[in-house]
Design an enzyme around this catalytic site. Structure first.
Site, PDB file in Angstrom:
ATOM      1  N   CYS A 296       0.860  -1.179   0.000  1.00  0.00           N
ATOM      2  CA  CYS A 296       0.000   0.000   0.000  1.00  0.00           C
ATOM      3  C   CYS A 296       0.902   1.236   0.000  1.00  0.00           C
ATOM      4  CB  CYS A 296      -0.912   0.006   1.227  1.00  0.00           C
ATOM      5  SG  CYS A 296      -0.020   0.179   2.795  1.00  0.00           S
TER       6      CYS A 296
ATOM      7  N   CYS B 281       3.078   5.749   8.575  1.00  0.00           N
ATOM      8  CA  CYS B 281       2.053   5.919   7.546  1.00  0.00           C
ATOM      9  C   CYS B 281       1.236   7.176   7.843  1.00  0.00           C
ATOM     10  CB  CYS B 281       1.134   4.693   7.517  1.00  0.00           C
ATOM     11  SG  CYS B 281      -0.317   4.898   6.467  1.00  0.00           S
TER      12      CYS B 281
ATOM     13  N   GLU C 230       0.896  -0.762  16.061  1.00  0.00           N
ATOM     14  CA  GLU C 230       0.147   0.430  15.661  1.00  0.00           C
ATOM     15  C   GLU C 230      -0.768   0.880  16.793  1.00  0.00           C
ATOM     16  OE1 GLU C 230      -3.585   1.654  12.874  1.00  0.00           O
ATOM     17  OE2 GLU C 230      -2.103   0.353  11.911  1.00  0.00           O
TER      18      GLU C 230
ATOM     19  N   CYS D 105      -8.129   2.566   7.043  1.00  0.00           N
ATOM     20  CA  CYS D 105      -7.589   3.076   5.785  1.00  0.00           C
ATOM     21  C   CYS D 105      -8.481   2.665   4.614  1.00  0.00           C
ATOM     22  CB  CYS D 105      -6.175   2.511   5.601  1.00  0.00           C
ATOM     23  SG  CYS D 105      -5.432   2.883   4.028  1.00  0.00           S
TER      24      CYS D 105
ATOM     25  N   ASN E 135      -3.077  -6.949   8.810  1.00  0.00           N
ATOM     26  CA  ASN E 135      -4.007  -6.795   7.688  1.00  0.00           C
ATOM     27  C   ASN E 135      -4.091  -8.069   6.856  1.00  0.00           C
ATOM     28  OD1 ASN E 135      -2.591  -6.276   4.797  1.00  0.00           O
ATOM     29  ND2 ASN E 135      -1.249  -5.508   6.390  1.00  0.00           N
TER      30      ASN E 135
END
Length: 288
Positions: free
Chosen positions: A12, A97, A127, A199, A229
């Site tokens: 990504c 990010c 995260e 996202c 993910n």
């Protein structure tokens, strides 16, 4: 062999940006560290280590570093990590990010206004740990329906019922699960301000994976074993296609994937390099 390849598979924007930033620093010949693995893909991390990049595992290891450049991983870190890097006199390259940085700013602002924070996500994921580190008020992490009801029934959390709450999400969380958990809290009368921080690329990837998995007899999900993910993609695909495989590289495909039923679907997590995806895709097309 008919193969349905997900268009969204692979790096990504945030992951590509983070990985590129490390390789750019390597070219400058500096002593480089990353705070945690730059992304959750063992093959990428292994390649960087072979080029001299060292991974700092925690705050205690960071305290021992006296010189060099520290690159902040794509998952982001808590505020105290930035402060320690500055105190140590180290150069900091922030590869967080941008979508994760947005959550940091939201949590910092909302908690500064006195609101308590609920983070929907995996409490052990870096995260989420980083997001939690930007809250100046109490921050609770909830991952499942069971946990949301435990939270509701815990008398120690009754204060949440009388105060404003800001709800954010881990960027890679399952979008439908996020909506379900928020709905439970809303129906119980909590005063919530919901900020959907999943996202867009994650939503698109999950939607596409679900659609492909519903159309094939065999599904392959490629990604790192520690990638949140990718794990979510596997769970979504498994619900649609029983014959779903989670692999990290082509070597795993040799071990686990013997007799494939056509058509075959392939998708990959946001930290999976294109060369690995292409190897798997070509192998399936040629050998089955």
């Amino acid at each position: 062999m008919e193969v349905k390849m997900a268009k969204s598979a692979g790096f990504c924007f945030g992951v590509k940006r983070a990985v590129d930033s490390v390789y750019e620093q390597i070219e400058q010949g500096k002593k480089i560290y990353t705070f945690g693995p730059i992304i959750h893909n063992e093959e990428v991390v292994k390649d960087l280590e072979q080029k001299g990049i060292q991974v700092i595992k925690d705050i205690e290891e960071l305290k021992k570093i006296e010189e060099g450049t520290v690159i902040i991983r794509s998952h982001g870190v808590s505020r105290d990590v930035y402060e320690l890097i500055e105190r140590q006199g180290l150069e900091c390259v922030d590869a967080t990010c941008p979508f994760v940085k947005r959550i940091h700013r939201t949590v910092e602002k909302e908690s500064a206004a006195g609101r308590k924070i609920i983070i929907i996500g995996n409490p052990g994921h870096p995260e989420v740990e980083g997001i939690r580190g930007w809250a100046s008020t109490e921050a609770i992490v909830i991952e499942s329906e069971e946990e949301v009801f435990q939270f509701i029934n815990n008398e120690n959390n009754d204060v949440f019922k009388t105060e404003e709450i800001c709800i954010v999400s881990q960027t890679t969380f399952n979008y439908n699960k996020f909506k379900d958990l928020v709905e439970i809290l809303s129906k119980r009368g909590y005063n919530v301000n919901v900020v959907n921080t999943i996202c867009n690329a994650t939503e698109e990837r999950q939607t596409e994976a679900k659609e492909i998995a519903s159309q094939v007899e065999t599904m392959i999900v490629i990604g790192g074993t520690h990638s949140s993910n990718t794990r979510k993609l596997y769970e979504i695909c498994k619900e649609e296609c029983e014959n779903t495989y989670f692999i990290q590289t082509l070597d795993d495909l040799h071990l686990e994937f013997s007799k494939a039923a056509s058509p075959v679907g392939i998708t990959a997590g946001a930290s999976t390099p294109n060369n690995i995806i292409e190897e798997v895709q070509n192998y399936v097309r040629i050998n089955f």
